[in-house]
Design an enzyme around this catalytic site. Structure first.
Site, PDB file in Angstrom:
ATOM      1  N   LYS A   3      39.242  27.499  33.756  1.00 20.47           N
ATOM      2  CA  LYS A   3      38.641  28.141  34.925  1.00 20.47           C
ATOM      3  C   LYS A   3      37.808  29.325  34.464  1.00 20.47           C
ATOM      4  O   LYS A   3      38.307  30.202  33.755  1.00 20.47           O
ATOM      5  CB  LYS A   3      39.731  28.599  35.899  1.00 20.47           C
ATOM      6  CG  LYS A   3      39.180  29.125  37.233  1.00 20.47           C
ATOM      7  CD  LYS A   3      40.303  29.332  38.238  1.00 20.47           C
ATOM      8  CE  LYS A   3      39.755  29.712  39.612  1.00 20.47           C
ATOM      9  NZ  LYS A   3      40.844  29.833  40.615  1.00 20.47           N
ATOM     10  N   THR A  41      48.533  31.896  39.650  1.00 19.64           N
ATOM     11  CA  THR A  41      48.636  31.802  38.208  1.00 19.64           C
ATOM     12  C   THR A  41      50.053  32.170  37.748  1.00 19.64           C
ATOM     13  O   THR A  41      50.638  33.144  38.200  1.00 19.64           O
ATOM     14  CB  THR A  41      47.599  32.703  37.535  1.00 19.64           C
ATOM     15  OG1 THR A  41      46.290  32.235  37.877  1.00 19.64           O
ATOM     16  CG2 THR A  41      47.729  32.718  36.035  1.00 19.64           C
ATOM     17  N   GLY A  58      33.654  30.727  47.945  1.00 15.72           N
ATOM     18  CA  GLY A  58      32.842  30.774  49.156  1.00 15.72           C
ATOM     19  C   GLY A  58      32.882  29.523  49.996  1.00 15.72           C
ATOM     20  O   GLY A  58      32.022  29.323  50.855  1.00 15.72           O
ATOM     21  N   PHE A 101      47.302  31.256  46.259  1.00 20.17           N
ATOM     22  CA  PHE A 101      48.033  31.283  47.532  1.00 20.17           C
ATOM     23  C   PHE A 101      49.526  31.099  47.283  1.00 20.17           C
ATOM     24  O   PHE A 101      50.342  31.901  47.735  1.00 20.17           O
ATOM     25  CB  PHE A 101      47.513  30.213  48.488  1.00 20.17           C
ATOM     26  CG  PHE A 101      48.064  30.350  49.883  1.00 20.17           C
ATOM     27  CD1 PHE A 101      47.374  31.079  50.836  1.00 20.17           C
ATOM     28  CD2 PHE A 101      49.276  29.777  50.246  1.00 20.17           C
ATOM     29  CE1 PHE A 101      47.888  31.243  52.124  1.00 20.17           C
ATOM     30  CE2 PHE A 101      49.801  29.929  51.523  1.00 20.17           C
ATOM     31  CZ  PHE A 101      49.099  30.666  52.465  1.00 20.17           C
ATOM     32  N   ASP A 102      49.879  30.028  46.589  1.00 20.70           N
ATOM     33  CA  ASP A 102      51.276  29.777  46.239  1.00 20.70           C
ATOM     34  C   ASP A 102      51.428  30.052  44.751  1.00 20.70           C
ATOM     35  O   ASP A 102      51.218  29.180  43.919  1.00 20.70           O
ATOM     36  CB  ASP A 102      51.665  28.341  46.576  1.00 20.70           C
ATOM     37  CG  ASP A 102      53.151  28.066  46.373  1.00 20.70           C
ATOM     38  OD1 ASP A 102      53.855  28.968  45.880  1.00 20.70           O
ATOM     39  OD2 ASP A 102      53.601  26.952  46.698  1.00 20.70           O
ATOM     40  N   LYS A 103      51.807  31.264  44.417  1.00 20.27           N
ATOM     41  CA  LYS A 103      51.835  31.690  43.026  1.00 20.27           C
ATOM     42  C   LYS A 103      53.037  31.156  42.258  1.00 20.27           C
ATOM     43  O   LYS A 103      53.006  31.095  41.030  1.00 20.27           O
ATOM     44  CB  LYS A 103      51.826  33.225  42.945  1.00 20.27           C
ATOM     45  CG  LYS A 103      50.522  33.865  43.405  1.00 20.27           C
ATOM     46  CD  LYS A 103      50.622  35.380  43.392  1.00 20.27           C
ATOM     47  CE  LYS A 103      49.286  36.029  43.704  1.00 20.27           C
ATOM     48  NZ  LYS A 103      48.290  35.802  42.645  1.00 20.27           N
ATOM     49  N   ARG A 110      43.546  42.668  43.368  1.00 19.02           N
ATOM     50  CA  ARG A 110      43.899  43.027  41.993  1.00 19.02           C
ATOM     51  C   ARG A 110      45.405  42.793  41.818  1.00 19.02           C
ATOM     52  O   ARG A 110      46.149  43.663  41.378  1.00 19.02           O
ATOM     53  CB  ARG A 110      43.501  44.463  41.659  1.00 19.02           C
ATOM     54  CG  ARG A 110      43.980  45.537  42.631  1.00 19.02           C
ATOM     55  CD  ARG A 110      43.680  46.938  42.091  1.00 19.02           C
ATOM     56  NE  ARG A 110      44.023  47.962  43.062  1.00 19.02           N
ATOM     57  CZ  ARG A 110      43.196  48.421  44.012  1.00 19.02           C
ATOM     58  NH1 ARG A 110      41.954  47.929  44.099  1.00 19.02           N
ATOM     59  NH2 ARG A 110      43.591  49.362  44.842  1.00 19.02           N
ATOM     60  N   SER A 147      40.340  35.767  35.313  1.00 19.69           N
ATOM     61  CA  SER A 147      40.723  36.784  36.292  1.00 19.69           C
ATOM     62  C   SER A 147      40.301  38.156  35.788  1.00 19.69           C
ATOM     63  O   SER A 147      40.502  38.479  34.614  1.00 19.69           O
ATOM     64  CB  SER A 147      42.236  36.769  36.524  1.00 19.69           C
ATOM     65  OG  SER A 147      42.634  37.907  37.266  1.00 19.69           O
ATOM     66  N   THR A 159      34.223  28.625  40.587  1.00 22.69           N
ATOM     67  CA  THR A 159      34.480  29.767  39.730  1.00 22.69           C
ATOM     68  C   THR A 159      35.659  30.585  40.257  1.00 22.69           C
ATOM     69  O   THR A 159      36.105  30.401  41.383  1.00 22.69           O
ATOM     70  CB  THR A 159      33.263  30.709  39.677  1.00 22.69           C
ATOM     71  OG1 THR A 159      33.049  31.246  41.003  1.00 22.69           O
ATOM     72  CG2 THR A 159      32.012  30.011  39.226  1.00 22.69           C
TER      73      THR A 159
END
Length: 356
Positions: free
Chosen positions: A228, A91, A311, A69-71, A117, A189, A256
């Protein structure tokens, strides 16, 4: 009556998903900049009963905002004013990079899901580090007792070859660790070519070892280190990562990331196909992410901090993951559908259930 779902339908649902995200994030930061954050803090502050300790750090709530969200660390203070117990920034990569071509973010509203993406678009570790340092100091002043926690998620720069990935991650660790409460190595990713190959334990071992050593040296203290992982790993690969984490004495695992699977979706197949490649997040990931969490808990017991993500939409989802062995829980995609008071609502419901 909740207003945001109607607002989302009228204002955001027809808009390009990335543009809607940008506008929404600007609105959150504007609220902070105009002083509304002081009011928000009072309205959204997690109950003291929700305080949670993980790797020696006290979190105001077990529920936080996942990376993505906040990259670039532009809105850490503003996001904590919405009730998140921690914000994971990133990231972030060693070098600045634009990410993949647009469009690169797509909603599947019928599934309450998103396909992205993005490709680790960010302005690089050197640019982000001062923002993290400033936000950390500001949070300490604002919350002198128990402040929201800042996690930092790092990944591989796209133009860097896999053979040079360790040095690339070390640059990020060296630059960012001094301002991080914890550090996450993202090797899961699907949007950086070859990145998931780093999840192989023989490749992952030297990477995690190097990052951990570099982070601690740069910060002059132990910086909790987590990895992660993807939901698409086989059960055997999950067990291998768990054993490696125990062997290296990592502080935790985040389970995940997004999935490349497209099974069981309610959205029309043609619409899903038009979105193209990318990682799927949101409600369809709920079952698998919980399965991975349970397997990790079985493999690691109480030796590691497990952070569950994937989720998560409701307080019950958070509680289910805590019951399954997670110490902390994160969400992101539902934030886009539920609006700015989502975290505060989850915190209130969690606190209420603990009183009953």
């Amino acid at each position: 009556m909740r207003v945001y779902p109607t607002f989302f339908k009228l204002a955001f649902s027809w808009m390009d998903a990335e543009r809607a995200h940008t506008l929404g994030f600007k609105g959150i930061r504007l609220a902070h900049a105009t002083g509304a954050g002081r009011v928000l803090r009072k309205l959204t502050a997690p109950a003291p009963s929700l305080q949670t300790t993980a790797f020696g750090i006290t979190f105001p709530s077990p529920f936080g905002l996942a990376a993505g969200f906040d990259k670039e660390g532009h809105g850490i203070e503003a996001l904590t004013e919405l009730g998140f117990g921690h914000v994971e920034v990133g990231t972030i990569t060693g070098q600045a990079q634009p990410g993949n071509e647009q469009p690169r973010l797509f909603r599947l509203i019928e599934d309450r899901a998103v396909i992205n993406r993005m490709g680790f678009n960010n302005d690089g570790a050197a640019a982000v580090a001062p923002r993290l340092k400033s936000a950390r100091a500001a949070l300490q002043r604002t919350y002198p007792a128990v402040r929201p926690v800042i996690g930092v998620n790092i990944g591989k720069t796209k133009v860097v070859e896999l053979a040079d990935a360790v040095d690339d991650y070390r640059i990020s660790a060296r630059t960012l660790a001094p301002a991080a409460d914890y550090l996450v190595v993202n090797v899961s990713s699907p949007n950086t070519p070859g990145l998931r190959l780093l999840q192989d334990v023989e490749t992952l071992r030297p990477l995690l070892t190097a990052v951990g050593e570099e982070a601690d040296r740069a910060a002059g203290r132990h910086v909790p280190l987590l990895v992660k992982i993807a939901p698409d790993l086989s059960d055997e690969d999950i067990d291998d990562v768990a054993r490696l984490a125990l062997d290296l004495k990592l502080d935790g695992i985040i389970a995940t990331n997004t999935t490349i699977a497209r099974t069981g979706l309610a959205s029309p197949a043609e619409k899903v196909e038009q979105c193209g490649a990318g990682g799927l997040s949101g409600a369809p990931l709920k079952k698998r992410s919980l399965e991975v969490l349970r397997r990790l808990k079985q493999a690691t017991g109480d030796a590691l901090t497990l952070i569950a993500v994937g989720g998560v939409e409701t307080a019950q989802d958070v509680q289910d993951r805590l019951d399954a062995g997670a110490t902390l829980v994160q969400g992101y995609t539902a934030f886009l559908y539920e609006g700015p008071f989502w975290a505060a609502r989850i915190n209130r419901q969690l606190a209420r259930s603990r009183r009953s």
